[in-house]
Design a protein around this motif. Structure first.
Motif, PDB file in Angstrom:
ATOM      1  N   UNK A  42       0.846  -1.203   0.000  1.00  0.00           N
ATOM      2  CA  UNK A  42       0.000   0.000   0.000  1.00  0.00           C
ATOM      3  C   UNK A  42       0.877   1.246   0.000  1.00  0.00           C
ATOM      4  N   UNK A  43       1.932   1.236   0.808  1.00  0.00           N
ATOM      5  CA  UNK A  43       2.842   2.385   0.869  1.00  0.00           C
ATOM      6  C   UNK A  43       3.502   2.639  -0.483  1.00  0.00           C
ATOM      7  N   UNK A  44       3.921   1.561  -1.145  1.00  0.00           N
ATOM      8  CA  UNK A  44       4.570   1.703  -2.452  1.00  0.00           C
ATOM      9  C   UNK A  44       3.591   2.280  -3.479  1.00  0.00           C
ATOM     10  N   UNK A  45       2.355   1.795  -3.480  1.00  0.00           N
ATOM     11  CA  UNK A  45       1.349   2.325  -4.412  1.00  0.00           C
ATOM     12  C   UNK A  45       1.122   3.813  -4.166  1.00  0.00           C
ATOM     13  N   UNK A  46       1.082   4.215  -2.908  1.00  0.00           N
ATOM     14  CA  UNK A  46       0.900   5.635  -2.584  1.00  0.00           C
ATOM     15  C   UNK A  46       2.109   6.462  -3.022  1.00  0.00           C
ATOM     16  N   UNK A  47       3.308   5.886  -2.925  1.00  0.00           N
ATOM     17  CA  UNK A  47       4.509   6.570  -3.412  1.00  0.00           C
ATOM     18  C   UNK A  47       4.435   6.749  -4.923  1.00  0.00           C
ATOM     19  N   UNK A  48       4.028   5.693  -5.635  1.00  0.00           N
ATOM     20  CA  UNK A  48       3.895   5.772  -7.096  1.00  0.00           C
ATOM     21  C   UNK A  48       2.841   6.807  -7.468  1.00  0.00           C
ATOM     22  N   UNK A  49       1.738   6.814  -6.729  1.00  0.00           N
ATOM     23  CA  UNK A  49       0.684   7.806  -6.978  1.00  0.00           C
ATOM     24  C   UNK A  49       1.228   9.223  -6.814  1.00  0.00           C
ATOM     25  N   UNK A  50       1.990   9.449  -5.740  1.00  0.00           N
ATOM     26  CA  UNK A  50       2.549  10.774  -5.497  1.00  0.00           C
ATOM     27  C   UNK A  50       3.539  11.192  -6.563  1.00  0.00           C
ATOM     28  N   UNK A  51       4.378  10.261  -6.998  1.00  0.00           N
ATOM     29  CA  UNK A  51       5.369  10.594  -8.024  1.00  0.00           C
ATOM     30  C   UNK A  51       4.698  10.837  -9.376  1.00  0.00           C
ATOM     31  N   UNK A  52       3.672  10.053  -9.709  1.00  0.00           N
ATOM     32  CA  UNK A  52       2.952  10.269 -10.966  1.00  0.00           C
ATOM     33  C   UNK A  52       2.332  11.667 -10.984  1.00  0.00           C
TER      34      UNK A  52
ATOM     35  N   UNK B  87       3.560  14.686 -13.507  1.00  0.00           N
ATOM     36  CA  UNK B  87       2.544  15.176 -14.441  1.00  0.00           C
ATOM     37  C   UNK B  87       2.293  16.666 -14.289  1.00  0.00           C
ATOM     38  N   UNK B  88       2.237  17.126 -13.051  1.00  0.00           N
ATOM     39  CA  UNK B  88       1.901  18.522 -12.789  1.00  0.00           C
ATOM     40  C   UNK B  88       3.113  19.355 -12.400  1.00  0.00           C
ATOM     41  N   UNK B  89       4.289  18.740 -12.527  1.00  0.00           N
ATOM     42  CA  UNK B  89       5.522  19.446 -12.173  1.00  0.00           C
ATOM     43  C   UNK B  89       5.391  20.051 -10.792  1.00  0.00           C
ATOM     44  N   UNK B  90       4.909  19.232  -9.841  1.00  0.00           N
ATOM     45  CA  UNK B  90       4.591  19.722  -8.504  1.00  0.00           C
ATOM     46  C   UNK B  90       5.234  18.846  -7.454  1.00  0.00           C
ATOM     47  N   UNK B  91       5.346  19.376  -6.275  1.00  0.00           N
ATOM     48  CA  UNK B  91       5.767  18.606  -5.117  1.00  0.00           C
ATOM     49  C   UNK B  91       4.584  17.766  -4.680  1.00  0.00           C
TER      50      UNK B  91
ATOM     51  N   UNK C  34      -0.396  17.968 -23.952  1.00  0.00           N
ATOM     52  CA  UNK C  34      -0.229  18.953 -22.882  1.00  0.00           C
ATOM     53  C   UNK C  34      -1.277  18.743 -21.797  1.00  0.00           C
ATOM     54  N   UNK C  35      -2.062  17.664 -21.939  1.00  0.00           N
ATOM     55  CA  UNK C  35      -3.095  17.343 -20.962  1.00  0.00           C
ATOM     56  C   UNK C  35      -2.444  16.694 -19.746  1.00  0.00           C
ATOM     57  N   UNK C  36      -2.326  17.479 -18.676  1.00  0.00           N
ATOM     58  CA  UNK C  36      -1.602  16.985 -17.502  1.00  0.00           C
ATOM     59  C   UNK C  36      -2.329  15.833 -16.816  1.00  0.00           C
ATOM     60  N   UNK C  37      -3.664  15.857 -16.846  1.00  0.00           N
ATOM     61  CA  UNK C  37      -4.429  14.766 -16.247  1.00  0.00           C
ATOM     62  C   UNK C  37      -4.167  13.459 -16.980  1.00  0.00           C
ATOM     63  N   UNK C  38      -4.132  13.527 -18.321  1.00  0.00           N
ATOM     64  CA  UNK C  38      -3.860  12.329 -19.119  1.00  0.00           C
ATOM     65  C   UNK C  38      -2.458  11.807 -18.834  1.00  0.00           C
TER      66      UNK C  38
END
Length: 344
Positions: free
Chosen positions: A16-26, A30-34, A295-299
């Motif tokens: 679960x922790x790894x999936x949340x890390x992947x989610x955060x990095x994605x 995508x949004x060039x954000x922290x 340029x669709x950041x959500x995609x």
């Protein structure tokens, strides 16, 4: 509870922790954000799903890596029971080796992109950053290796003193120091995990209702602080809240790990080294390539998140085949017969 069932819930929680890390990095790529969410949501004009992801990232930021370090600390006692020599050799093979391999791969990947795509000169300071533990992704292995070396030296000292000193250093050490304050911050969680294991605290026993209520309150308080303040995800003030949250988190993991939907998470937990290392370094190139087509950041976010799960999965499956066994050299020494798949 048997060791097998105990390992099952640990694999689930690690997954679960790894999936949340992947989610955060994605999200971050995508949004060039922290991904720990300092950027206001209004600035990226997301849809409902992306807004929910943003909220999830903010809420779990104080837990993701903290829980992974705490889980790793649980294995110090069992490792030392096999003898100091085997303990150290295991950490060299399973942590130091992939740290070196993936640090070099990260440098090559980042610099080839900078040199070939942008015409920039080689940035040799990145090498120094990697071997000081400040490079993205591989910093976790750097910290983990140091913790496993230090733990046997301090594990018999007063626990509150060790954790208190570590927390004070994290609090007062300047951010621009050669050694990051986070090195001392995360050690508190690793040491806490070792303390629970070596003192045989009944972490798999159901706590009294009042303790679970207190733990639930700590989780809620952490979410409130994370969402309503601008505190960094490694703000030292989180430590008592996150540690107080552990009983509820552990009990939830133990309960949920018995259900069928938990199996994918347990698989990811058993192969966490592959998922952790592959997804981030793949994102370095994939995010750049996707931005050339849309340029669709959500995609871009959804494509990154899916790829961050599927590509490591394919590598985890492929490296078990004899014809693809060469992939194992990315994660464990060639002569090591038992390959390492967990971040422990």
């Amino acid at each position: 509870m048997t060791d097998q069932s105990r390992q099952s819930w640990i694999d689930f929680l690690r997954g679960v922790s790894i999936v949340l890390v992947i989610l955060g990095h994605a999200y971050g790529f995508a949004f060039d954000a922290d991904a720990t969410a300092v950027q206001p949501i209004e600035e990226i004009e997301p849809g409902v799903i992306i807004e929910a992801v943003h909220g999830i990232n903010k809420s779990v930021a104080p837990f993701r890596m903290e829980i992974m370090f705490l889980l790793s600390g649980l294995f110090v006692h069992r490792g030392l029971a096999k003898g100091t020599g085997r303990y150290l050799q295991g950490k060299i093979n399973n942590i130091l080796y992939p740290f070196i391999i993936w640090s070099l791969l990260s440098f090559a990947l980042r610099q080839s992109g900078a040199v070939l795509a942008k015409g920039e000169p080689l940035d040799w300071e990145l090498v120094l950053e990697m071997f000081l533990g400040s490079a993205a992704a591989t910093w976790f292995l750097y910290y983990l290796f140091i913790y496993y070396l230090v733990a046997p030296l301090v594990r018999n000292l007063n626990a509150l003193a060790v954790m208190g000193v570590s927390l004070l250093i994290a609090l007062f050490l300047p951010e621009d120091s050669i050694v990051s304050p986070n090195l001392f911050y995360f050690f508190v969680y690793f040491y806490a995990g070792d303390y629970l294991a070596r003192n045989e605290v009944g972490i798999t026993s159901r706590p009294a209702r009042r303790w679970l209520t207190l733990s639930l309150a700590a989780v809620a308080a952490t979410f409130v602080v994370a969402n309503l303040t601008g505190k960094s995800s490694t703000w030292p003030g989180y430590v008592p809240l996150v540690l107080a949250s552990v009983p509820l988190i552990f009990q939830a993991a133990i309960s949920l790990s018995h259900y069928r939907f938990a199996e994918p998470f347990k698989y990811i937990g058993r192969h966490s080294m592959v998922f952790y290392l592959v997804h981030f370094h793949m994102y370095i190139a994939l995010a750049y390539l996707l931005e050339m087509f849309t340029s669709n950041e959500a995609a871009i976010f959804f494509l990154l998140f899916i790829a961050g799960l599927l590509v490591p999965l394919c590598i985890s499956i492929a490296r078990r085949r004899e014809s693809m066994s060469f992939l194992n050299v990315l994660f464990s020494p060639p002569r090591q017969t038992a390959t390492a798949t967990r971040l422990s």
